[in-house]
Write an enzyme that holds these catalytic residues in place. Sequence first.
Site, PDB file in Angstrom:
ATOM      1  CG  HIS A  58     -25.499 -22.497  -9.810  1.00 43.85           C
ATOM      2  ND1 HIS A  58     -25.999 -21.943 -10.964  1.00 43.85           N
ATOM      3  CD2 HIS A  58     -26.475 -23.320  -9.346  1.00 43.85           C
ATOM      4  CE1 HIS A  58     -27.227 -22.402 -11.184  1.00 43.85           C
ATOM      5  NE2 HIS A  58     -27.532 -23.258 -10.216  1.00 43.85           N
ATOM      6  CD  GLU A  59     -26.124 -25.725  -6.234  1.00 42.60           C
ATOM      7  OE1 GLU A  59     -25.983 -26.085  -7.412  1.00 42.60           O
ATOM      8  OE2 GLU A  59     -27.250 -25.566  -5.719  1.00 42.60           O
ATOM      9  CG  HIS A  63     -30.181 -21.908  -6.359  1.00 40.97           C
ATOM     10  ND1 HIS A  63     -31.007 -21.213  -7.211  1.00 40.97           N
ATOM     11  CD2 HIS A  63     -29.572 -22.860  -7.122  1.00 40.97           C
ATOM     12  CE1 HIS A  63     -30.917 -21.716  -8.429  1.00 40.97           C
ATOM     13  NE2 HIS A  63     -30.047 -22.714  -8.397  1.00 40.97           N
ATOM     14  CG  HIS A  69     -31.945 -22.059 -12.363  1.00 38.95           C
ATOM     15  ND1 HIS A  69     -32.524 -23.315 -12.289  1.00 38.95           N
ATOM     16  CD2 HIS A  69     -30.763 -22.152 -11.695  1.00 38.95           C
ATOM     17  CE1 HIS A  69     -31.736 -24.122 -11.631  1.00 38.95           C
ATOM     18  NE2 HIS A  69     -30.648 -23.439 -11.250  1.00 38.95           N
TER      19      HIS A  69
HETATM   20  C1  LIG Z   1     -23.380 -31.398 -15.591  1.00 37.06           C
HETATM   21  N1  LIG Z   1     -24.683 -31.348 -14.975  1.00 37.06           N
HETATM   22  C2  LIG Z   1     -25.434 -30.251 -15.089  1.00 37.06           C
HETATM   23  O1  LIG Z   1     -25.114 -29.225 -15.677  1.00 37.06           O
HETATM   24  C3  LIG Z   1     -26.774 -30.366 -14.370  1.00 37.06           C
HETATM   25  N2  LIG Z   1     -27.049 -29.112 -13.661  1.00 37.06           N
HETATM   26  C4  LIG Z   1     -26.871 -29.073 -12.333  1.00 37.06           C
HETATM   27  O2  LIG Z   1     -26.487 -30.019 -11.658  1.00 37.06           O
HETATM   28  C5  LIG Z   1     -27.287 -27.770 -11.657  1.00 37.06           C
HETATM   29  C6  LIG Z   1     -26.089 -27.170 -10.931  1.00 37.06           C
HETATM   30  C7  LIG Z   1     -24.988 -26.631 -11.888  1.00 37.06           C
HETATM   31  C8  LIG Z   1     -25.523 -25.483 -12.740  1.00 37.06           C
HETATM   32  C9  LIG Z   1     -23.759 -26.213 -11.136  1.00 37.06           C
HETATM   33  C10 LIG Z   1     -28.389 -28.122 -10.684  1.00 37.06           C
HETATM   34  N3  LIG Z   1     -28.832 -26.909 -10.012  1.00 37.06           N
HETATM   35  O3  LIG Z   1     -29.480 -25.993 -10.725  1.00 37.06           O
HETATM   36  C11 LIG Z   1     -28.547 -26.675  -8.733  1.00 37.06           C
HETATM   37  O4  LIG Z   1     -28.816 -25.563  -8.219  1.00 37.06           O
HETATM   38  C12 LIG Z   1     -27.920 -30.677 -15.359  1.00 37.06           C
HETATM   39  C13 LIG Z   1     -28.097 -29.563 -16.396  1.00 37.06           C
HETATM   40  C14 LIG Z   1     -27.604 -31.979 -16.084  1.00 37.06           C
HETATM   41  C15 LIG Z   1     -29.229 -30.829 -14.543  1.00 37.06           C
HETATM   42 ZN   LIG Z   2     -29.355 -24.110  -9.826  1.00 39.42          ZN
END
Ligand SMILES: CNC(=O)[C@@H](NC(=O)[C@H](CC(C)C)CN(O)C=O)C(C)(C)C
Ligand SMILES: [Zn+2]
Length: 163
Positions: free
Chosen positions: A120-121, A124, A130
């Site tokens: 995923h990262e 980006h 997204h």
């Molecule tokens: C379990 N926690 C979550 O699901 C959190 N989501 C993330 O930490 C995203 C990464 C995941 C999709 C691998 C952050 N992101 O978009 C990085 O590019 C929250 C939804 C809580 C923000």
């Molecule tokens: Zn993301």
Amino acid sequence: EEYSHIQGTRWNKNVITYRIGRYTRDLPRNTVDSLVESAFSIWARASSLTFVRSHTRNADIMVEFVAREHGDLYPFDGPRGTLAHAFGPGLGVGGDTHFDDDEHWTAGETGFNLFVVAAHEFGHALGLKHSRNPDSLMYPTYKSTRPANLLSREDVTNINTLY
Ligand SMILES: CNC(=O)[C@@H](NC(=O)[C@H](CC(C)C)CN(O)C=O)C(C)(C)C
Ligand SMILES: [Zn+2]
Ligand SMILES: [Ca+2]
Ligand SMILES: [Zn+2]
């Protein structure tokens, strides 16, 4: 999240280098190395991109495990919550990918699966935003049970629109 507002929209080359800096104590280093390589290969197989591991400082994408305040404007939040973040393509911090080392990183179904999060990262880091499609890798919420073919048709279309 991704911070493309301060970077460009795409890399202007097809061979992109990455370097792994600080590791996590949750996994052996060679496991981290292979999971990171596999996550890059997902995008390489779906596009014309090639990823080459580098051990020099001037790699395009720096991959690191860090916690809390770690030198950019986006400190991590401790266990759970945000798992990782990546900067969009560009010089310097561009493409850099940080994993929250307050998470429990695994290669399996428990904790948070490093391969899935890294894929995923790196989306980006290549310039992808997204998706609103829960079946897409670029959906903003972590899903441990992802299909074998990690990328949705939308993910593949988007990476090929960009490169
Ligand atoms: C379990 N926690 C979550 O699901 C959190 N989501 C993330 O930490 C995203 C990464 C995941 C999709 C691998 C952050 N992101 O978009 C990085 O590019 C929250 C939804 C809580 C923000
Ligand atoms: Zn993301
Ligand atoms: Ca966190
Ligand atoms: Zn960071």
